[in-house]
Scaffold this motif. Structure first.
Motif, PDB file in Angstrom:
ATOM      1  N   PHE A 192      -1.881  -7.094   8.915  1.00  0.00           N
ATOM      2  CA  PHE A 192      -1.345  -5.839   8.360  1.00  0.00           C
ATOM      3  C   PHE A 192       0.083  -5.573   8.851  1.00  0.00           C
ATOM      4  O   PHE A 192       0.749  -4.674   8.350  1.00  0.00           O
ATOM      5  CB  PHE A 192      -2.263  -4.662   8.694  1.00  0.00           C
ATOM      6  CG  PHE A 192      -3.513  -4.611   7.848  1.00  0.00           C
ATOM      7  CD1 PHE A 192      -3.420  -4.539   6.463  1.00  0.00           C
ATOM      8  CD2 PHE A 192      -4.783  -4.644   8.413  1.00  0.00           C
ATOM      9  CE1 PHE A 192      -4.565  -4.501   5.665  1.00  0.00           C
ATOM     10  CE2 PHE A 192      -5.931  -4.611   7.631  1.00  0.00           C
ATOM     11  CZ  PHE A 192      -5.817  -4.541   6.253  1.00  0.00           C
ATOM     12  N   PRO A 195       2.639  -6.580   5.643  1.00  0.00           N
ATOM     13  CA  PRO A 195       2.943  -5.545   4.648  1.00  0.00           C
ATOM     14  C   PRO A 195       3.738  -4.390   5.241  1.00  0.00           C
ATOM     15  O   PRO A 195       4.623  -3.823   4.583  1.00  0.00           O
ATOM     16  CB  PRO A 195       1.576  -5.068   4.153  1.00  0.00           C
ATOM     17  CG  PRO A 195       0.563  -5.768   4.940  1.00  0.00           C
ATOM     18  CD  PRO A 195       1.202  -6.884   5.670  1.00  0.00           C
ATOM     19  N   THR A 216       4.198  -6.984  -0.647  1.00  0.00           N
ATOM     20  CA  THR A 216       3.358  -6.181   0.236  1.00  0.00           C
ATOM     21  C   THR A 216       1.890  -6.292  -0.172  1.00  0.00           C
ATOM     22  O   THR A 216       1.003  -6.443   0.657  1.00  0.00           O
ATOM     23  CB  THR A 216       3.800  -4.709   0.181  1.00  0.00           C
ATOM     24  OG1 THR A 216       5.191  -4.680   0.469  1.00  0.00           O
ATOM     25  CG2 THR A 216       3.065  -3.853   1.167  1.00  0.00           C
ATOM     26  N   ARG A 217       1.661  -6.214  -1.484  1.00  0.00           N
ATOM     27  CA  ARG A 217       0.288  -6.263  -1.986  1.00  0.00           C
ATOM     28  C   ARG A 217      -0.382  -7.597  -1.632  1.00  0.00           C
ATOM     29  O   ARG A 217      -1.514  -7.647  -1.171  1.00  0.00           O
ATOM     30  CB  ARG A 217       0.281  -6.064  -3.501  1.00  0.00           C
ATOM     31  CG  ARG A 217      -1.083  -5.847  -4.089  1.00  0.00           C
ATOM     32  CD  ARG A 217      -1.025  -5.938  -5.595  1.00  0.00           C
ATOM     33  NE  ARG A 217      -0.772  -7.286  -6.038  1.00  0.00           N
ATOM     34  CZ  ARG A 217      -1.690  -8.215  -6.236  1.00  0.00           C
ATOM     35  NH1 ARG A 217      -2.941  -7.935  -6.021  1.00  0.00           N
ATOM     36  NH2 ARG A 217      -1.365  -9.432  -6.626  1.00  0.00           N
ATOM     37  N   TRP A 219       0.303  -9.778   0.775  1.00  0.00           N
ATOM     38  CA  TRP A 219      -0.008  -9.922   2.207  1.00  0.00           C
ATOM     39  C   TRP A 219      -1.091  -8.950   2.649  1.00  0.00           C
ATOM     40  O   TRP A 219      -1.868  -9.240   3.558  1.00  0.00           O
ATOM     41  CB  TRP A 219       1.263  -9.749   3.047  1.00  0.00           C
ATOM     42  CG  TRP A 219       2.169 -10.927   2.922  1.00  0.00           C
ATOM     43  CD1 TRP A 219       3.276 -11.045   2.118  1.00  0.00           C
ATOM     44  CD2 TRP A 219       2.031 -12.201   3.575  1.00  0.00           C
ATOM     45  NE1 TRP A 219       3.839 -12.294   2.248  1.00  0.00           N
ATOM     46  CE2 TRP A 219       3.091 -13.025   3.135  1.00  0.00           C
ATOM     47  CE3 TRP A 219       1.119 -12.718   4.486  1.00  0.00           C
ATOM     48  CZ2 TRP A 219       3.261 -14.338   3.568  1.00  0.00           C
ATOM     49  CZ3 TRP A 219       1.288 -14.026   4.933  1.00  0.00           C
ATOM     50  CH2 TRP A 219       2.352 -14.824   4.481  1.00  0.00           C
ATOM     51  N   THR A 220      -1.144  -7.786   2.005  1.00  0.00           N
ATOM     52  CA  THR A 220      -2.221  -6.840   2.336  1.00  0.00           C
ATOM     53  C   THR A 220      -3.567  -7.449   1.951  1.00  0.00           C
ATOM     54  O   THR A 220      -4.549  -7.318   2.685  1.00  0.00           O
ATOM     55  CB  THR A 220      -2.029  -5.500   1.598  1.00  0.00           C
ATOM     56  OG1 THR A 220      -0.736  -5.008   1.892  1.00  0.00           O
ATOM     57  CG2 THR A 220      -3.067  -4.472   2.008  1.00  0.00           C
ATOM     58  N   TRP A 224      -6.522  -7.984   4.401  1.00  0.00           N
ATOM     59  CA  TRP A 224      -7.758  -7.266   4.041  1.00  0.00           C
ATOM     60  C   TRP A 224      -8.933  -8.228   3.989  1.00  0.00           C
ATOM     61  O   TRP A 224     -10.039  -7.913   4.452  1.00  0.00           O
ATOM     62  CB  TRP A 224      -7.553  -6.581   2.689  1.00  0.00           C
ATOM     63  CG  TRP A 224      -8.685  -5.719   2.254  1.00  0.00           C
ATOM     64  CD1 TRP A 224      -8.869  -4.403   2.521  1.00  0.00           C
ATOM     65  CD2 TRP A 224      -9.816  -6.113   1.451  1.00  0.00           C
ATOM     66  NE1 TRP A 224     -10.026  -3.947   1.954  1.00  0.00           N
ATOM     67  CE2 TRP A 224     -10.628  -4.983   1.290  1.00  0.00           C
ATOM     68  CE3 TRP A 224     -10.222  -7.305   0.856  1.00  0.00           C
ATOM     69  CZ2 TRP A 224     -11.815  -4.990   0.555  1.00  0.00           C
ATOM     70  CZ3 TRP A 224     -11.406  -7.325   0.135  1.00  0.00           C
ATOM     71  CH2 TRP A 224     -12.188  -6.189  -0.014  1.00  0.00           C
ATOM     72  N   GLY A 264      -6.411   0.183   3.931  1.00  0.00           N
ATOM     73  CA  GLY A 264      -5.959  -1.021   3.215  1.00  0.00           C
ATOM     74  C   GLY A 264      -6.588  -1.086   1.833  1.00  0.00           C
ATOM     75  O   GLY A 264      -5.925  -1.415   0.838  1.00  0.00           O
ATOM     76  N   PHE A 267      -4.897   1.345  -0.376  1.00  0.00           N
ATOM     77  CA  PHE A 267      -3.586   0.856  -0.808  1.00  0.00           C
ATOM     78  C   PHE A 267      -3.725  -0.165  -1.932  1.00  0.00           C
ATOM     79  O   PHE A 267      -2.974  -0.130  -2.916  1.00  0.00           O
ATOM     80  CB  PHE A 267      -2.832   0.231   0.375  1.00  0.00           C
ATOM     81  CG  PHE A 267      -1.576  -0.480  -0.020  1.00  0.00           C
ATOM     82  CD1 PHE A 267      -0.444   0.242  -0.379  1.00  0.00           C
ATOM     83  CD2 PHE A 267      -1.509  -1.860  -0.071  1.00  0.00           C
ATOM     84  CE1 PHE A 267       0.722  -0.406  -0.775  1.00  0.00           C
ATOM     85  CE2 PHE A 267      -0.355  -2.524  -0.462  1.00  0.00           C
ATOM     86  CZ  PHE A 267       0.758  -1.783  -0.816  1.00  0.00           C
ATOM     87  N   LEU A 268      -4.702  -1.072  -1.805  1.00  0.00           N
ATOM     88  CA  LEU A 268      -4.862  -2.120  -2.826  1.00  0.00           C
ATOM     89  C   LEU A 268      -5.173  -1.526  -4.198  1.00  0.00           C
ATOM     90  O   LEU A 268      -4.957  -2.176  -5.217  1.00  0.00           O
ATOM     91  CB  LEU A 268      -5.966  -3.109  -2.409  1.00  0.00           C
ATOM     92  CG  LEU A 268      -5.579  -4.052  -1.273  1.00  0.00           C
ATOM     93  CD1 LEU A 268      -6.763  -4.899  -0.834  1.00  0.00           C
ATOM     94  CD2 LEU A 268      -4.408  -4.946  -1.670  1.00  0.00           C
ATOM     95  N   VAL A 288       0.656   2.055   3.760  1.00  0.00           N
ATOM     96  CA  VAL A 288       0.939   0.809   4.489  1.00  0.00           C
ATOM     97  C   VAL A 288       1.271   1.128   5.952  1.00  0.00           C
ATOM     98  O   VAL A 288       0.758   0.478   6.872  1.00  0.00           O
ATOM     99  CB  VAL A 288       2.101   0.030   3.827  1.00  0.00           C
ATOM    100  CG1 VAL A 288       2.430  -1.217   4.622  1.00  0.00           C
ATOM    101  CG2 VAL A 288       1.745  -0.353   2.411  1.00  0.00           C
ATOM    102  N   THR A 291      -1.905   2.172   7.739  1.00  0.00           N
ATOM    103  CA  THR A 291      -2.816   1.045   7.998  1.00  0.00           C
ATOM    104  C   THR A 291      -2.383   0.307   9.263  1.00  0.00           C
ATOM    105  O   THR A 291      -3.215  -0.003  10.122  1.00  0.00           O
ATOM    106  CB  THR A 291      -2.820   0.082   6.790  1.00  0.00           C
ATOM    107  OG1 THR A 291      -3.169   0.832   5.638  1.00  0.00           O
ATOM    108  CG2 THR A 291      -3.809  -1.045   6.980  1.00  0.00           C
TER     109      THR A 291
END
Lengths: 686, 166
Positions: A192, A195, A216-217, A219-220, A224, A264, A267-268, A288, A291
């Motif tokens: 985390f 991101p 960012t998405r 790597w999240t 995750w 997380g 966010f996704l 982000v 998290t």
């Protein structure tokens, strides 16, 4: 080797300091050489951390008992396999291991994007170096894993000594899953950071466009996925080793791992609002940030000892350092936000209350409420002590009562969300989309009721699971029908083709399906049964359809422990099914013991048998037997979740236009005698 | 909504799961489930305490002692409430496994409700604000009717592509 490792670690600190300070200078001056040198320093930090970590592993493998950490967490008889796990079994090693995993991420990012995102990467490099600097400070100056073993002498100083053997590894950690659970969970926590670095960098650099949100998405999702696997492996370890028949006890450490997972997840989902509609930019950036801060807070909670935890093997007093770091992060995030908040100006506009956007808003609401409720419940004993002087306990029953309704609400939204269209859903389409799943859900509930399910929450849960599963099947069916009509492929091939064309969407549905399976498993807990009995050899114990006969007991001497085993024959409906061997292990090195549960697992239920020890008064062995329905669904559901996440990470198989030769009309051929080459457009794939 | 929630884990826990332990009755365990194990190693209920670092990884000795005490109280003919009171008197308010629904403990129960209510109110306010925002319409007109600028058309196409692909 301890000196070598220690030197690598201090050198890593120096390089991280350069990457941080030099990186800031590079951003200010925009000097290309400075930018490059800061990046190279970042890569060097990672190489040095790898070296230090390998040095510590080498010290374990070579039984070097002149190093305090090795003495505390290993012994000569410990198998090589568990000597790897010994690396993260204590404070100092786990912090170094944290740095190691972070270094894997950092070097991946620095190398992957070395020639891309030129404006953004210097900022990303500085932020990552800053985080590494913190952990390296701790590992070098506060909790060094390479500290030599010393004993106090008469002069008041320490003499360096070496022990012949170590204290051994905590028995509960001597289980294969313990070798993979922490790396997964730590990979989630550390992941985390990436991101966070991209989001903060984009805000600081006012990076144009939406590319940073895609990065960012991605790597999240990776972090995750690791976090999910880590949590589930931890749950499975607790189930298979601790012998209490359950897999989640709302322990503060468990809660700490759940908090960033919840934000997380939020966010996704909300990131799609930004990608599709340009909405919720401020919210996404803060999700982000939050998290990442929750990852640090989790570490603070579990290591400072502010809340009592079953994970007592990783506590110490380095909490203040984490408090300081958390405050710095919060300060930097706030400053960056207030300085550049106009950069996050969103095009927030809601066309209809019945839309995908609304469902995402409520999804985020429920996830955040759950997160804050779990956090405040975890911290409540501390608050109560501050305000009233006495500590009030907040145990599992509280968390269950609070989170069951929220969990069910989320499951409901899991079904509703995908059925709603972006912008606006017409009444007609709602009827068309909801009719089947709602009917199926109600039918599922009725079947459950007719089968004797009377626990209200379990019944609602089963009903919602059928509802959500039907929505997913319906989505696949509709998409695959179109593909099938065009390609005449089989249903399975059409589903695969469909998924590969839009991996995010259909990967997401697979993740949802995995969650449905997990929820079915969770609902099974409402029907758990257990029985405990002192059982003389040759006698039986009954539970459900099973009859367990204790045939005999034996003792086996292993390299690192002595195991006392029960030899139990399991019969179902009077027919022998299998033999089970629950055992208790005694570790002479550290005078500790542990259980080894024997489980006969089917999709319907687990027969879970624990040898609970010998009653010292009458010398009779005690057996503890559980029937835990549907537990296997949790583990299998977890695997489906991981599979779905991997699918979602695969790039779409893009539809491309290719040139293909087609047959000319026969009339033309007849007239000219020559077949003209005619180019047509046909859909193909790269 | 992916992923639903692991946090509902212990969710759906058995309020009345059948316990037929050898030396303790269902009633003992029901009372025991309302009391925290005082082993100081965890926040588990007595009878469910298997904390790491205990005498061994298995049923906690402290929890077993507490269950035996409850048995003794029951044998004296005490009601559930009286047993609970006696245990709290002995171990202090910390022995409740969940916060009491009075005094400062009530706050723990109110907090999640306040979060949900506050959050819902916030979402509703946000939705109302977003609904009111006017839609920007950019178009050029000509004698033949409404014409759309190429830039707007390109933007609209891109947006349509984005919004329909998922």
């Amino acid at each position: 080797m301890d000196v070598f490792g220690s030197f690598a670690l201090i050198l890593a600190f120096v390089c991280a300091l350069y990457a941080f300070v030099g990186g800031i200078a590079a951003i200010i001056t925009r000097h290309p050489l400075l930018i490059k040198s800061a990046r190279q320093a970042g890569i060097a930090v990672c190489g040095l951390i790898f070296t230090a970590t390998l040095s510590l592993v080498y010290l374990f493998f070579t039984d070097n008992y002149s190093v305090a950490y090795v003495v505390s967490h290993s012994n000569r008889d410990l198998s090589t396999f568990f000597k790897i796990a010994a690396l993260w079994s204590g404070q100092e090693g786990s912090l170094l291991f944290w740095s190691f995993l972070l270094a894997v991420y950092v070097v991946s990012v620095l190398l992957t994007y070395r020639n891309k995102n030129g404006e953004l990467m210097p900022y990303v490099g500085v932020i990552l170096a800053g985080v590494q600097l913190f952990f390296l400070t701790i590992s070098n100056f506060v909790a060094s894993p390479f500290k030599a073993l010393g004993v106090a002498n008469a002069a008041g100083s320490f003499d360096l000594v070496a022990r012949a053997d170590g204290n051994g590894l905590n028995p509960v950690l001597q289980y294969p899953e313990m070798v993979i659970h922490p790396p997964n969970l730590y990979s989630g926590y550390t992941g985390f950071t990436i991101p966070f670095a991209f989001a903060l960098a984009a805000l600081l650099a006012r990076y144009p466009g939406e590319k940073w949100i895609h990065l960012t998405r991605k790597w999240t999702m990776i972090a995750w996925c690791f976090q999910t696997v880590g949590i589930l492996l931890g749950a499975h370890w607790a189930y298979a080793v601790l012998g209490w028949g359950g897999y989640w006890g709302w322990d503060p450490v468990e809660n700490a791992s759940l908090l960033p997972w919840l934000t997380g997840t939020a966010f996704l989902h909300s990131v799609m609002m930004q990608e599709k509609r340009g909405m919720m930019k401020v919210w996404n950036v803060w999700l982000v940030f939050l998290t990442f801060m929750l990852c640090i807070l989790g570490t603070l909670l579990t290591r400072s000892g502010v809340v009592s935890s079953v994970h007592s093997f990783a506590q110490s007093s380095i909490g203040n350092w984490f408090v300081g770091f958390l405050l710095i992060i919060l300060g930097v995030c706030l400053a960056a936000y207030f300085k550049n908040k106009d950069y996050l100006k969103s095009e927030n506009q809601l066309d209809s209350l019945v839309s995908r956007e609304s469902s995402f808003l409520f999804n985020n609401l429920v996830l955040l409420v759950a997160c804050v409720a779990v956090l405040s419940g975890t911290l409540f004993p501390v608050f109560s002590e501050w305000f009233t002087g006495s500590r009030i306990s907040v145990g599992a029953p509280f968390f269950n009562k609070v989170n069951i309704p929220l969990g069910l609400l989320l499951m409901f939204l899991t079904g509703v969300g995908p059925l709603l269209a972006w912008r606006k859903t017409s009444t007609e389409s709602m009827k068309r989309n909801f009719r089947g799943p709602v009917m199926a859900g109600l039918l599922g509930g009725m079947i459950g009721f007719s089968l004797g399910v009377r626990e209200m929450f379990a019944l609602i849960c089963f009903s919602l699971c059928v509802f959500v599963a039907t929505t997913i099947v319906q989505e696949f069916y509709r998409g695959a029908r179109v593909v099938k009509a065009r390609s005449s492929a089989s249903w399975i091939a059409s589903c695969v083709d469909l998924t590969l064309r839009n991996t995010r969407r259909y990967g997401g549905y697979i993740v949802h399906l995995g969650m449905v399976m997990i929820f079915i498993g969770l609902a099974g807990q409402a029907f758990n049964k257990e029985v405990e009995k002192e059982l003389p050899i040759g006698s039986t114990i009954n539970i459900g359809k099973y009859e367990l006969l204790l045939q005999s007991m034996d003792r086996k001497q292993e390299k690192n422990y002595v195991a006392d085993r029960m030899i139990v024959e399991v019969m179902k409906d009077k027919k022998p099914v299998m033999m089970l061997y629950p055992e208790r292990r005694n570790f002479p090195t550290n005078q500790e013991s542990g259980t080894m549960v024997a489980i006969y697992s089917t999709l319907r239920e687990d027969l879970y048998v624990v040898y609970a020890g010998m009653n010292p008064q009458n010398n009779l062995p005690t057996i503890h037997v559980f029937i835990n329905p549907l537990v296997k669904w949790v583990w299998w559901g977890g695997m489906v979740v991981v599979m779905g996440t991997i699918v979602a990470l695969v790039p779409n198989r893009a539809a491309v236009l290719v040139l293909a030769r087609t047959e000319a009309p026969s009339a033309t051929r007849e007239l000219s005698g020559i077949r003209p080459a005619q180019l047509t457009l046909r859909e193909g794939h790269d | 909504m992916a992923a639903g929630v692991l946090f509902a884990c212990a969710a759906l826990m058995p309020p009345g799961a059948k316990r037929l332990l050898a030396d303790q009755s269902d009633r003992t365990h029901q009372i025991g489930s309302k009391l925290k194990c005082m082993c100081s190693g965890c926040d588990q209920a007595a009878g469910k305490c298997y904390h790491v670092g205990g005498a061994y990884s298995g049923p906690c000795d402290t929890a077993k002692t507490m269950l035996k005490e409850i048995d003794t109280h029951i044998a004296r003919g005490m009601t559930d409430e009286q047993v609970l009171k006696a245990m709290i008197q002995e171990y202090g308010p910390l022995a409740y496994v969940e916060p009491p629904k009075s005094g400062f403990g009530l706050l723990a129960w109110l907090m999640p409700i306040l979060y949900l209510l506050g959050g819902t109110a916030l979402v509703i306010v946000v939705m109302k604000r977003w609904r009111k925002r006017p839609v920007a319409v950019v178009a050029t007109s000509s004698a033949n009717g409404v014409r759309v600028s190429p830039e707007l058309l390109a933007r609209a196409r891109e947006q349509a592509q984005r919004e329909t692909e998922e």
